[in-house]
Design a protein around this motif. Structure first.
Motif, PDB file in Angstrom:
ATOM      1  N   LEU A  92       3.236  -6.526 -21.830  1.00 58.20           N
ATOM      2  CA  LEU A  92       1.997  -6.276 -21.102  1.00 58.20           C
ATOM      3  C   LEU A  92       0.931  -5.651 -21.997  1.00 58.20           C
ATOM      4  O   LEU A  92      -0.244  -6.013 -21.929  1.00 58.20           O
ATOM      5  N   GLY A  93       1.330  -4.716 -22.841  1.00 64.65           N
ATOM      6  CA  GLY A  93       0.370  -4.089 -23.753  1.00 64.65           C
ATOM      7  C   GLY A  93      -0.268  -5.103 -24.681  1.00 64.65           C
ATOM      8  O   GLY A  93      -1.481  -5.072 -24.923  1.00 64.65           O
ATOM      9  N   PHE A  94       0.540  -6.029 -25.211  1.00 65.16           N
ATOM     10  CA  PHE A  94       0.024  -7.082 -26.086  1.00 65.16           C
ATOM     11  C   PHE A  94      -0.945  -7.980 -25.330  1.00 65.16           C
ATOM     12  O   PHE A  94      -1.996  -8.370 -25.863  1.00 65.16           O
ATOM     13  N   CYS A  95      -0.607  -8.313 -24.091  1.00 63.43           N
ATOM     14  CA  CYS A  95      -1.486  -9.163 -23.275  1.00 63.43           C
ATOM     15  C   CYS A  95      -2.829  -8.488 -23.029  1.00 63.43           C
ATOM     16  O   CYS A  95      -3.880  -9.140 -23.073  1.00 63.43           O
ATOM     17  N   MET A  96      -2.813  -7.189 -22.772  1.00 64.08           N
ATOM     18  CA  MET A  96      -4.063  -6.480 -22.538  1.00 64.08           C
ATOM     19  C   MET A  96      -4.949  -6.496 -23.779  1.00 64.08           C
ATOM     20  O   MET A  96      -6.173  -6.441 -23.693  1.00 64.08           O
ATOM     21  N   GLU A  97      -4.332  -6.583 -24.958  1.00 61.77           N
ATOM     22  CA  GLU A  97      -5.083  -6.601 -26.208  1.00 61.77           C
ATOM     23  C   GLU A  97      -5.587  -8.002 -26.555  1.00 61.77           C
ATOM     24  O   GLU A  97      -6.706  -8.159 -27.075  1.00 61.77           O
ATOM     25  N   GLN A  98      -4.798  -9.025 -26.232  1.00 64.21           N
ATOM     26  CA  GLN A  98      -5.084 -10.361 -26.743  1.00 64.21           C
ATOM     27  C   GLN A  98      -5.614 -11.355 -25.711  1.00 64.21           C
ATOM     28  O   GLN A  98      -6.354 -12.269 -26.068  1.00 64.21           O
ATOM     29  N   GLU A  99      -5.237 -11.226 -24.445  1.00 64.21           N
ATOM     30  CA  GLU A  99      -5.570 -12.244 -23.447  1.00 64.21           C
ATOM     31  C   GLU A  99      -6.925 -11.958 -22.795  1.00 64.21           C
ATOM     32  O   GLU A  99      -7.216 -10.837 -22.405  1.00 64.21           O
ATOM     33  N   ASN A 100      -7.738 -13.014 -22.667  1.00 62.99           N
ATOM     34  CA  ASN A 100      -9.062 -12.868 -22.065  1.00 62.99           C
ATOM     35  C   ASN A 100      -8.992 -12.384 -20.618  1.00 62.99           C
ATOM     36  O   ASN A 100      -9.892 -11.688 -20.140  1.00 62.99           O
ATOM     37  N   SER A 101      -7.924 -12.758 -19.910  1.00 62.30           N
ATOM     38  CA  SER A 101      -7.783 -12.370 -18.504  1.00 62.30           C
ATOM     39  C   SER A 101      -7.716 -10.854 -18.335  1.00 62.30           C
ATOM     40  O   SER A 101      -8.007 -10.337 -17.249  1.00 62.30           O
ATOM     41  N   PHE A 102      -7.346 -10.145 -19.403  1.00 63.02           N
ATOM     42  CA  PHE A 102      -7.148  -8.697 -19.314  1.00 63.02           C
ATOM     43  C   PHE A 102      -8.310  -7.897 -19.899  1.00 63.02           C
ATOM     44  O   PHE A 102      -8.236  -6.673 -19.947  1.00 63.02           O
ATOM     45  N   LYS A 103      -9.372  -8.572 -20.326  1.00 64.63           N
ATOM     46  CA  LYS A 103     -10.463  -7.871 -21.011  1.00 64.63           C
ATOM     47  C   LYS A 103     -11.119  -6.810 -20.134  1.00 64.63           C
ATOM     48  O   LYS A 103     -11.411  -5.704 -20.590  1.00 64.63           O
ATOM     49  N   GLU A 104     -11.392  -7.133 -18.877  1.00 66.32           N
ATOM     50  CA  GLU A 104     -12.051  -6.169 -18.001  1.00 66.32           C
ATOM     51  C   GLU A 104     -11.155  -4.963 -17.719  1.00 66.32           C
ATOM     52  O   GLU A 104     -11.620  -3.818 -17.719  1.00 66.32           O
ATOM     53  N   LEU A 105      -9.872  -5.223 -17.487  1.00 66.68           N
ATOM     54  CA  LEU A 105      -8.929  -4.128 -17.264  1.00 66.68           C
ATOM     55  C   LEU A 105      -8.830  -3.258 -18.508  1.00 66.68           C
ATOM     56  O   LEU A 105      -8.795  -2.021 -18.419  1.00 66.68           O
ATOM     57  N   GLN A 106      -8.792  -3.895 -19.671  1.00 65.29           N
ATOM     58  CA  GLN A 106      -8.709  -3.138 -20.918  1.00 65.29           C
ATOM     59  C   GLN A 106      -9.931  -2.233 -21.087  1.00 65.29           C
ATOM     60  O   GLN A 106      -9.817  -1.083 -21.533  1.00 65.29           O
ATOM     61  N   LYS A 107     -11.114  -2.733 -20.713  1.00 63.61           N
ATOM     62  CA  LYS A 107     -12.329  -1.929 -20.821  1.00 63.61           C
ATOM     63  C   LYS A 107     -12.252  -0.677 -19.949  1.00 63.61           C
ATOM     64  O   LYS A 107     -12.666   0.406 -20.358  1.00 63.61           O
ATOM     65  N   VAL A 108     -11.718  -0.845 -18.737  1.00 65.84           N
ATOM     66  CA  VAL A 108     -11.590   0.284 -17.819  1.00 65.84           C
ATOM     67  C   VAL A 108     -10.646   1.333 -18.405  1.00 65.84           C
ATOM     68  O   VAL A 108     -10.948   2.540 -18.414  1.00 65.84           O
ATOM     69  N   LEU A 109      -9.495   0.887 -18.899  1.00 66.20           N
ATOM     70  CA  LEU A 109      -8.508   1.821 -19.443  1.00 66.20           C
ATOM     71  C   LEU A 109      -9.001   2.481 -20.725  1.00 66.20           C
ATOM     72  O   LEU A 109      -8.794   3.682 -20.948  1.00 66.20           O
ATOM     73  N   MET A 110      -9.668   1.698 -21.574  1.00 63.72           N
ATOM     74  CA  MET A 110     -10.208   2.261 -22.810  1.00 63.72           C
ATOM     75  C   MET A 110     -11.308   3.271 -22.519  1.00 63.72           C
ATOM     76  O   MET A 110     -11.413   4.313 -23.185  1.00 63.72           O
ATOM     77  N   SER A 111     -12.125   2.985 -21.496  1.00 68.12           N
ATOM     78  CA  SER A 111     -13.175   3.922 -21.109  1.00 68.12           C
ATOM     79  C   SER A 111     -12.577   5.248 -20.642  1.00 68.12           C
ATOM     80  O   SER A 111     -13.092   6.328 -20.967  1.00 68.12           O
ATOM     81  N   THR A 112     -11.472   5.177 -19.887  1.00 66.61           N
ATOM     82  CA  THR A 112     -10.785   6.388 -19.440  1.00 66.61           C
ATOM     83  C   THR A 112     -10.279   7.194 -20.625  1.00 66.61           C
ATOM     84  O   THR A 112     -10.418   8.428 -20.670  1.00 66.61           O
ATOM     85  N   TYR A 113      -9.720   6.501 -21.597  1.00 70.72           N
ATOM     86  CA  TYR A 113      -9.185   7.166 -22.789  1.00 70.72           C
ATOM     87  C   TYR A 113     -10.301   7.799 -23.621  1.00 70.72           C
ATOM     88  O   TYR A 113     -10.204   8.958 -24.047  1.00 70.72           O
ATOM     89  N   LYS A 114     -11.383   7.066 -23.834  1.00 71.91           N
ATOM     90  CA  LYS A 114     -12.460   7.550 -24.695  1.00 71.91           C
ATOM     91  C   LYS A 114     -13.304   8.636 -24.037  1.00 71.91           C
ATOM     92  O   LYS A 114     -13.994   9.386 -24.725  1.00 71.91           O
ATOM     93  N   SER A 115     -13.275   8.703 -22.702  1.00 71.56           N
ATOM     94  CA  SER A 115     -14.125   9.665 -21.998  1.00 71.56           C
ATOM     95  C   SER A 115     -13.524  11.066 -21.929  1.00 71.56           C
ATOM     96  O   SER A 115     -14.132  11.966 -21.338  1.00 71.56           O
ATOM     97  N   LEU A 116     -12.361  11.269 -22.530  1.00 68.92           N
ATOM     98  CA  LEU A 116     -11.771  12.613 -22.532  1.00 68.92           C
ATOM     99  C   LEU A 116     -12.701  13.588 -23.244  1.00 68.92           C
ATOM    100  O   LEU A 116     -13.286  13.252 -24.278  1.00 68.92           O
ATOM    101  N   PRO A 117     -12.876  14.793 -22.701  1.00 67.70           N
ATOM    102  CA  PRO A 117     -13.824  15.753 -23.293  1.00 67.70           C
ATOM    103  C   PRO A 117     -13.454  16.126 -24.725  1.00 67.70           C
ATOM    104  O   PRO A 117     -12.281  16.262 -25.061  1.00 67.70           O
ATOM    105  N   LYS A 118     -14.466  16.308 -25.557  1.00 67.59           N
ATOM    106  CA  LYS A 118     -14.255  16.586 -26.977  1.00 67.59           C
ATOM    107  C   LYS A 118     -14.006  18.061 -27.256  1.00 67.59           C
ATOM    108  O   LYS A 118     -13.654  18.418 -28.380  1.00 67.59           O
TER     109      LYS A 118
END
Length: 299
Positions: A92-118
């Motif tokens: 599943l992790g590989f699919c989220m990185e490589q498959e176009n179907s998972f791009k929007e989901l990946q953006k949501v999860l990456m946004s959650t990760y990157k938005s952690l306070p500095k």
């Protein structure tokens, strides 16, 4: 009178917005019944889906966006077979990185990760570190923050101990809704938690890509910083000459002779055998050789 609806994943923001006559509604994940109905609404009913729906739902953890994404991915295939479903769940992790179907989901999860306070040093590292525990595992707060401290992932000074700083990091991750409280004490402190299933898969793939965390079945395991052994199919503890740079080793389930692999990890700071089901006294004969060890749990 008008109404204003604010959506946020940050608990402090929700509390501020609900002052006065406001109300905080905590969104819950879908249960298995409604998760299955959502999959069937996209894919229709099929014998293959009935057999594979449980594993798919376990990976999504009731996350509607994840369920829809996986359903749309399967719908794009010529045939939905058992092997297609198994491959999706195992990679599943590989699919989220490589498959176009998972791009929007990946953006949501990456946004959650990157938005952690500095303002909290190593907070992202502390979050990634949760993946040393198996997906779906309930993690005690005390166990987690003590391991963070032993690993050196919390920065402290003369005014505050490492455990106090680790406690602050833990509370911040809960506040940001990046980890899910499972059990709380009477004074509202979180006692156990877990990572959201789909977020865990995403973080684990990131960790493996960065050579941060890997499983014992990986042939290149000696190059990773943190090692996870879970019901391994590889019962051997490795080549006699093998040396590992791992700083932590976490074993759960049945590991066979792989339990003794810690003897090859001379840099080990954390050895967690709490969930190991086939630990024997003889496996601990060489534990005195781990000079850097700061945390040990044998359950």
């Amino acid at each position: 009178t008008g109404r204003l609806i604010v959506t946020t994943t940050i608990q402090t923001v929700a509390k501020v917005c609900s002052r006065g006559n406001g109300y905080v509604h905590n969104m819950e994940a879908l249960d298995n019944k409604h998760s299955k109905e959502l999959l069937e609404a996209v894919l229709g009913e099929s014998p293959v889906l009935v057999r594979s729906s449980t594993s798919i739902m376990n990976r999504c953890g009731g996350h509607p966006n994840a369920l829809l994404t996986m359903a749309n991915y399967l719908q794009s295939k010529d045939r939905i077979t058992k092997s297609v479903c198994e491959k999706l769940c195992s990679k599943l992790g590989f699919c989220m990185e490589q498959e176009n179907s998972f791009k929007e989901l990946q953006k949501v999860l990456m946004s959650t990760y990157k938005s952690l306070p500095k303002g909290f040093p190593n907070l992202k590292t502390c979050l990634l570190y949760i993946c040393v525990f198996p997906n779906g595992c309930n993690i005690r707060r005390s166990r987690l923050i003590r391991r963070w401290s032993a690993e050196g992932y919390v920065k402290h000074d003369h005014s505050r101990s490492a455990l106090v700083v680790a406690e602050d990091n833990f509370n911040k991750l809960v506040e940001q809704s990046t980890i899910w409280p499972i059990d709380t004490s009477k004074d509202a402190n979180v006692k156990t938690c877990r990572a959201y299933s789909i977020f865990h898969e995403f973080l684990l793939y990131m960790s493996m890509s960065a050579k941060f965390i890997t499983s014992f079945d990986n042939k290149d395991r000696r190059d990773y910083r943190h090692l996870l052994i879970q019901n391994t199919s590889n019962s051997k503890s490795g080549d006699d000459e093998e040396k590992s740079r791992a700083h932590s080793l976490t074993i759960s389930g049945n590991a066979g002779e792989a339990v003794g692999y810690f003897a090859k990890c001379q840099l080990l700071r954390v050895l967690d055998l709490e969930e190991c089901k086939d630990l024997e006294d003889r496996h601990l004969d060489d534990i005195h050789k781990l000079w850097h060890l700061k945390y040990l749990s044998v359950g």
